[in-house]
Design an enzyme around this catalytic site. Structure first.
Site, PDB file in Angstrom:
ATOM      1  N   ARG A 106      31.044   0.539  10.886  1.00 30.70           N
ATOM      2  CA  ARG A 106      31.398   1.827  11.658  1.00 30.70           C
ATOM      3  C   ARG A 106      30.031   2.352  12.138  1.00 30.70           C
ATOM      4  O   ARG A 106      29.363   2.757  11.342  1.00 30.70           O
ATOM      5  CB  ARG A 106      32.252   2.663  10.621  1.00 30.70           C
ATOM      6  CG  ARG A 106      32.240   4.063  11.123  1.00 30.70           C
ATOM      7  CD  ARG A 106      33.393   4.974  10.404  1.00 30.70           C
ATOM      8  NE  ARG A 106      34.725   4.486  10.974  1.00 30.70           N
ATOM      9  CZ  ARG A 106      35.699   5.158  10.895  1.00 30.70           C
ATOM     10  NH1 ARG A 106      35.717   6.570  10.285  1.00 30.70           N
ATOM     11  NH2 ARG A 106      36.913   4.812  11.400  1.00 30.70           N
ATOM     12  N   HIS A 133      37.669   1.911  19.095  1.00 30.61           N
ATOM     13  CA  HIS A 133      38.179   1.693  17.549  1.00 30.61           C
ATOM     14  C   HIS A 133      39.546   0.811  17.840  1.00 30.61           C
ATOM     15  O   HIS A 133      40.594   1.182  17.723  1.00 30.61           O
ATOM     16  CB  HIS A 133      38.674   3.375  17.285  1.00 30.61           C
ATOM     17  CG  HIS A 133      38.977   3.413  15.767  1.00 30.61           C
ATOM     18  ND1 HIS A 133      38.759   2.337  14.902  1.00 30.61           N
ATOM     19  CD2 HIS A 133      39.443   4.571  14.960  1.00 30.61           C
ATOM     20  CE1 HIS A 133      39.025   2.882  13.639  1.00 30.61           C
ATOM     21  NE2 HIS A 133      39.286   4.163  13.769  1.00 30.61           N
ATOM     22  N   GLN A 136      42.236   0.475  14.694  1.00 28.19           N
ATOM     23  CA  GLN A 136      43.066   1.477  14.991  1.00 28.19           C
ATOM     24  C   GLN A 136      44.197   1.493  15.741  1.00 28.19           C
ATOM     25  O   GLN A 136      45.339   1.464  15.536  1.00 28.19           O
ATOM     26  CB  GLN A 136      42.525   2.860  15.131  1.00 28.19           C
ATOM     27  CG  GLN A 136      43.344   4.033  15.265  1.00 28.19           C
ATOM     28  CD  GLN A 136      43.836   4.540  13.969  1.00 28.19           C
ATOM     29  OE1 GLN A 136      43.000   4.763  13.047  1.00 28.19           O
ATOM     30  NE2 GLN A 136      45.310   4.583  13.947  1.00 28.19           N
ATOM     31  N   ASP A 224      44.484  12.873  18.702  1.00 31.16           N
ATOM     32  CA  ASP A 224      43.365  12.613  17.837  1.00 31.16           C
ATOM     33  C   ASP A 224      42.397  14.159  17.965  1.00 31.16           C
ATOM     34  O   ASP A 224      43.130  15.032  18.679  1.00 31.16           O
ATOM     35  CB  ASP A 224      42.321  11.590  18.629  1.00 31.16           C
ATOM     36  CG  ASP A 224      41.055  11.152  17.623  1.00 31.16           C
ATOM     37  OD1 ASP A 224      41.115  11.751  16.585  1.00 31.16           O
ATOM     38  OD2 ASP A 224      40.415  10.369  18.303  1.00 31.16           O
ATOM     39  N   CYS A 264      45.685   9.295  14.686  1.00 30.79           N
ATOM     40  CA  CYS A 264      44.954   8.071  13.914  1.00 30.79           C
ATOM     41  C   CYS A 264      44.437   8.754  12.814  1.00 30.79           C
ATOM     42  O   CYS A 264      44.132   7.998  11.985  1.00 30.79           O
ATOM     43  CB  CYS A 264      43.690   7.860  15.006  1.00 30.79           C
ATOM     44  SG  CYS A 264      42.665   9.103  15.378  1.00 30.79           S
ATOM     45  N   ARG A 292      47.145   0.565   9.237  1.00 27.15           N
ATOM     46  CA  ARG A 292      45.717   0.110   8.979  1.00 27.15           C
ATOM     47  C   ARG A 292      45.627  -1.006   8.207  1.00 27.15           C
ATOM     48  O   ARG A 292      44.686  -2.121   8.324  1.00 27.15           O
ATOM     49  CB  ARG A 292      44.637   1.272   8.693  1.00 27.15           C
ATOM     50  CG  ARG A 292      44.788   2.381   9.535  1.00 27.15           C
ATOM     51  CD  ARG A 292      44.393   2.185  10.991  1.00 27.15           C
ATOM     52  NE  ARG A 292      42.731   1.497  11.091  1.00 27.15           N
ATOM     53  CZ  ARG A 292      41.725   2.556  10.539  1.00 27.15           C
ATOM     54  NH1 ARG A 292      41.838   3.614  10.716  1.00 27.15           N
ATOM     55  NH2 ARG A 292      40.439   1.708  10.830  1.00 27.15           N
TER      56      ARG A 292
HETATM   57  N1   CP Z   1      41.592   6.626  11.459  1.00 33.04           N
HETATM   58  C1   CP Z   1      40.588   6.492  10.923  1.00 33.04           C
HETATM   59  O1   CP Z   1      39.611   5.729  11.431  1.00 33.04           O
HETATM   60  O2   CP Z   1      40.436   7.151   9.968  1.00 33.04           O
HETATM   61  P1   CP Z   1      38.906   7.168   8.904  1.00 33.04           P
HETATM   62  O3   CP Z   1      37.940   7.933   9.604  1.00 33.04           O
HETATM   63  O4   CP Z   1      39.160   8.044   7.743  1.00 33.04           O
HETATM   64  O5   CP Z   1      38.450   5.798   8.515  1.00 33.04           O
HETATM   65  N1  NVA Z   2      37.829  10.012  17.871  1.00 33.66           N
HETATM   66  C1  NVA Z   2      37.623  10.159  16.210  1.00 33.66           C
HETATM   67  C2  NVA Z   2      38.413   9.149  15.555  1.00 33.66           C
HETATM   68  C3  NVA Z   2      38.464   9.531  13.902  1.00 33.66           C
HETATM   69  C4  NVA Z   2      39.111   8.390  13.437  1.00 33.66           C
HETATM   70  C5  NVA Z   2      36.126  10.004  15.841  1.00 33.66           C
HETATM   71  O1  NVA Z   2      35.303   9.090  16.473  1.00 33.66           O
HETATM   72  O2  NVA Z   2      35.700  10.660  15.122  1.00 33.66           O
END
Ligand code: CP
Ligand code: NVA
Length: 305
Positions: A106, A133, A136, A224, A264, A292
């Site tokens: 990430r 992502h 997701q 989101d 999400c 997930r």
């Molecule tokens: N939706 C998602 O990726 O959640 P987290 O940021 O908690 O991993």
């Molecule tokens: N768009 C959000 C998604 C979180 C799962 C972010 O990048 O923070």
């Protein structure tokens, strides 16, 4: 799965058949995993989970998934690695490839993840970048199909930011035959390269600035946060700019009678989505969060040696 397709960086890196195979595996394994009866297909394998941003779902679901496959994970943050600063992306990729069997990452800069994957000899799975992502949206498609039978021919409307999730939905629309609509404020449209690629591929999508019009007849409403991780300093401005893009019961009055609502997560309840919608009869947000685990376990099981 073709031998060179070792990484999961974007949905449209895979063919529809490959994506469908992963979803089929996820659906097959879900009841077994829930019953604690999933055979260990990946004993003694280790997945490095590298984080430069916070997480609940991504971290926990990858850790649980690897355990269910018979392997284990290690959690490491960029504070320790200092990728690109303490050590080059190339060297991190080479070293991790000697120590673990897969990397989930990430990150902020998507290109650095592409570079890591290029130099790594083990699979690299994108657990969210500023650009997309994909894990997701695989879980989202699984959830939509659980509730609506198939995503084929459905209209998925994202109301909010043209962010990493919007980009992954555009990537998905290149492969899956559904109609994607993004209703976003002016100035918050998705990545231009992603939009151009979706256009060139003939994906069925539309970008509009009218949320009321966008949701008419929609089968899936997607939400989101107004500001993503790393954009916290813009929160106040974004709250103002996105005020007409809140998901409320009133907004959803024009959606299809059987519509479902996805988010999400994490949600800022009362901001981009009301409690009434989040906790209402159309919401499937916690099925989505559970998926997930199942979607990502299928991705790992497919890609990891
Ligand atoms: N939706 C998602 O990726 O959640 P987290 O940021 O908690 O991993
Ligand atoms: N768009 C959000 C998604 C979180 C799962 C972010 O990048 O923070």
């Amino acid at each position: 799965m073709t031998a060179q397709r070792k990484d999961f960086l974007a949905i449209d890196d895979f063919s529809l058949d490959e994506l469908r195979a992963m979803l089929t595996l996820a659906n097959k394994q879900k009841p077994l995993a829930r019953a604690h009866e999933l055979p260990h297909s990946h004993p003694n394998r280790t997945l490095a989970c590298v984080f430069a941003k916070p997480s609940l779902r991504t971290r926990v679901s990858f850790e649980v998934a690897m355990g269910q496959l018979g392997g284990k994970t290690l959690f490491v943050t960029d504070k320790e690695i200092g990728m690109g600063k303490r050590e080059s992306v190339h060297d991190v990729a080479k070293v991790l490839s000697r120590l673990v069997d897969g990397i989930m990452i990430r990150w902020f800069d998507h290109q650095e993840v592409v570079d890591l994957a290029r130099h790594a000899t083990v699979p690299v799975v994108n657990g969210l970048t500023d650009l997309n992502h994909p894990c997701q949206v695989m879980a989202d498609i699984m959830t939509i199909e659980e509730h609506l039978g198939t995503i084929d021919g459905k209209t998925v409307v994202m109301v909010g930011d043209g962010n990493n999730l919007a980009n992954s939905w555009l990537n998905a629309a290149i492969r899956f035959p559904f109609n994607f609509i993004l209703a976003c404020p002016e100035g918050y449209t998705p990545d231009e390269g992603v939009v151009r690629k979706a256009e060139a591929a003939g994906a069925s999508f539309m970008i509009t600035h009218d949320p009321v019009e966008a949701v008419q007849g929609a089968h899936v409403i997607y939400s989101d946060a107004f500001y993503s991780m790393g954009q916290e300093a813009e929160a106040e401005k974004r709250r103002r700019d996105f005020a007409p893009f809140r998901i409320t019961s009133e907004l959803l009055a024009g959606a299809d009678a059987g519509h479902i609502v996805l988010h999400c997560l994490p949600a800022h309840r009362g901001e981009e989505i009301t409690d009434e919608v989040m906790d209402g009869p159309h919401s499937v947000v916690f099925d989505e969060a559970e998926n997930r685990l199942h979607a990502q376990r299928a991705i790992l099981a497919t890609l990891m040696p």
